[in-house]
Design a protein around this motif. Structure first.
Motif, PDB file in Angstrom:
ATOM      1  N   PHE A 173       0.801  -1.220   0.000  1.00 41.33           N
ATOM      2  CA  PHE A 173       0.000   0.000   0.000  1.00 41.33           C
ATOM      3  C   PHE A 173       0.837   1.276   0.000  1.00 41.33           C
ATOM      4  CE2 PHE A 173      -2.920  -3.209   1.397  1.00 41.33           C
ATOM      5  CZ  PHE A 173      -4.178  -2.765   1.056  1.00 41.33           C
ATOM      6  N   SER A 174       2.140   1.160   0.195  1.00 43.62           N
ATOM      7  CA  SER A 174       2.976   2.366   0.211  1.00 43.62           C
ATOM      8  C   SER A 174       4.353   2.059  -0.354  1.00 43.62           C
ATOM      9  CB  SER A 174       3.125   2.908   1.640  1.00 43.62           C
ATOM     10  OG  SER A 174       3.998   2.090   2.402  1.00 43.62           O
ATOM     11  N   ALA A 195       0.353  -4.042  -6.118  1.00 45.47           N
ATOM     12  CA  ALA A 195       0.764  -2.663  -5.797  1.00 45.47           C
ATOM     13  C   ALA A 195      -0.413  -1.719  -5.970  1.00 45.47           C
ATOM     14  CB  ALA A 195       1.915  -2.238  -6.693  1.00 45.47           C
ATOM     15  N   ILE A 196      -0.552  -0.782  -5.040  1.00 44.58           N
ATOM     16  CA  ILE A 196      -1.686   0.142  -5.082  1.00 44.58           C
ATOM     17  C   ILE A 196      -1.498   1.241  -6.120  1.00 44.58           C
ATOM     18  CG2 ILE A 196      -0.875   1.771  -3.318  1.00 44.58           C
ATOM     19  CD1 ILE A 196      -3.800   1.701  -2.201  1.00 44.58           C
ATOM     20  N   ASP A 209       5.706 -11.645  -9.627  1.00 46.63           N
ATOM     21  CA  ASP A 209       4.690 -11.153 -10.555  1.00 46.63           C
ATOM     22  C   ASP A 209       4.076  -9.901  -9.936  1.00 46.63           C
ATOM     23  OD1 ASP A 209       2.582 -10.766 -12.297  1.00 46.63           O
ATOM     24  OD2 ASP A 209       1.394 -12.441 -11.538  1.00 46.63           O
ATOM     25  N   VAL A 210       4.355  -8.737 -10.518  1.00 43.21           N
ATOM     26  CA  VAL A 210       3.890  -7.465  -9.955  1.00 43.21           C
ATOM     27  C   VAL A 210       2.649  -6.998 -10.714  1.00 43.21           C
ATOM     28  CG1 VAL A 210       4.478  -5.073  -9.428  1.00 43.21           C
ATOM     29  CG2 VAL A 210       6.236  -6.858  -9.281  1.00 43.21           C
ATOM     30  N   ARG A 211       1.567  -6.775  -9.977  1.00 45.23           N
ATOM     31  CA  ARG A 211       0.317  -6.309 -10.570  1.00 45.23           C
ATOM     32  C   ARG A 211      -0.072  -4.973  -9.928  1.00 45.23           C
ATOM     33  NH1 ARG A 211      -2.973 -12.100 -10.037  1.00 45.23           N
ATOM     34  NH2 ARG A 211      -1.304 -13.388 -10.947  1.00 45.23           N
ATOM     35  N   ILE A 212      -0.578  -4.061 -10.740  1.00 46.10           N
ATOM     36  CA  ILE A 212      -0.988  -2.742 -10.254  1.00 46.10           C
ATOM     37  C   ILE A 212      -2.497  -2.635 -10.390  1.00 46.10           C
ATOM     38  CG2 ILE A 212      -0.707  -0.246 -10.513  1.00 46.10           C
ATOM     39  CD1 ILE A 212       1.985  -0.894 -11.937  1.00 46.10           C
ATOM     40  N   VAL A 213      -3.157  -2.225  -9.313  1.00 41.24           N
ATOM     41  CA  VAL A 213      -4.620  -2.150  -9.345  1.00 41.24           C
ATOM     42  C   VAL A 213      -5.079  -0.977 -10.209  1.00 41.24           C
ATOM     43  CG1 VAL A 213      -4.929  -3.304  -7.121  1.00 41.24           C
ATOM     44  CG2 VAL A 213      -4.662  -0.821  -7.177  1.00 41.24           C
ATOM     45  N   THR A 214      -6.339  -1.037 -10.624  1.00 37.00           N
ATOM     46  CA  THR A 214      -6.868  -0.037 -11.549  1.00 37.00           C
ATOM     47  C   THR A 214      -7.124   1.302 -10.888  1.00 37.00           C
ATOM     48  OG1 THR A 214      -9.084  -0.914 -11.122  1.00 37.00           O
ATOM     49  CG2 THR A 214      -7.921  -1.752 -13.058  1.00 37.00           C
TER      50      THR A 214
END
Length: 229
Positions: A173-174, A195-196, A209-214
């Motif tokens: 979150f940070s 990741a936020i 595996d790094v994913r970024i929220v919408t």
């Protein structure tokens, strides 16, 4: 991710981690395997100045809201927030609070709604000089540090998870949390990082595996985590 059931690694301060775990379990309607292993702890510092000289209080975190609430300083105050959850919390303590955006960028885009002078109540570690950014937009501003985000080592349970063979889902979150957790050496577990924001993703150096929220919200983070289970 492999076929084994993943475990959720929660590295925010304890109360926030457990609240997020409860949110995920509520959506899934079942218990989620999880390890709560905070890599920062929140410590109050400094004093709250006389707020009567400021037309607006700006906050970007629930920690700032709670520190102000502990001092009984929010009732009737105009508060500009990042995030609807932060604004909702401030309203619970009697503030006239509004969210000007889900992240700092959108907050600044709507800064014409802020009546100066403005006091930014913050933690010691921030990624952006918000006072300078507000003043560039014509809002007379000051800041005050009311809490510190002190680094602490990952717990043995957290290390065992990252050094093991079973899949792990780590919501971040940070950027500070991402940097601290990313310093863990020898990660072997199949790892999915949620990741936020792009900023948080760029601070992560631990692989996986790094994913970024919408959108930068707890609900979006929860939805992304739930999809991993």
């Amino acid at each position: 991710m492999d076929d084994a059931s993943p475990t959720l690694l929660l590295t925010r301060p304890d109360a926030q981690s457990r609240a997020f775990l409860a949110e995920c379990e509520g959506v899934l309607e079942r218990r989620v395997p999880a390890v709560v292993a905070p890599v920062i702890r929140i410590v109050e510092v400094g004093n709250i100045p006389d707020l009567d000289q400021f037309a607006t209080i700006a906050v970007t975190s629930s920690h700032a809201v709670r520190r102000l609430a502990d001092e009984g300083a929010l009732r009737g105050r105009r508060v500009a927030c990042v995030g609807e959850m932060t604004a909702r919390l401030a309203r619970e303590f009697g503030a006239e609070a509004v969210s000007l955006g889900a992240d700092v960028s959108s907050f600044l885009e709507r800064s014409e709604a802020i009546i100066g002078p403005c006091l930014y109540v913050r933690g010691r570690h921030v990624r952006l000089d918000l006072v300078a950014a507000l003043e560039e937009r014509g809002v007379m501003s000051e800041d005050v540090i009311v809490y510190d985000q002190i680094a602490q080592p990952l717990s043995r349970a957290g290390e065992a998870l990252l050094f093991g063979a079973s899949p792990v889902v780590a919501p971040l979150f940070s950027a500070r949390t991402a940097e601290l957790l990313g310093k863990t050496l020898g990660i072997r577990a199949p790892l999915t990082v949620i990741a936020i924001s792009e900023t948080v993703a760029s601070a992560w150096i631990g692989g996986g595996d790094v994913r970024i929220v919408t959108e930068p919200s707890s609900a979006a983070m929860c939805a992304a985590v739930v999809r991993c289970f």
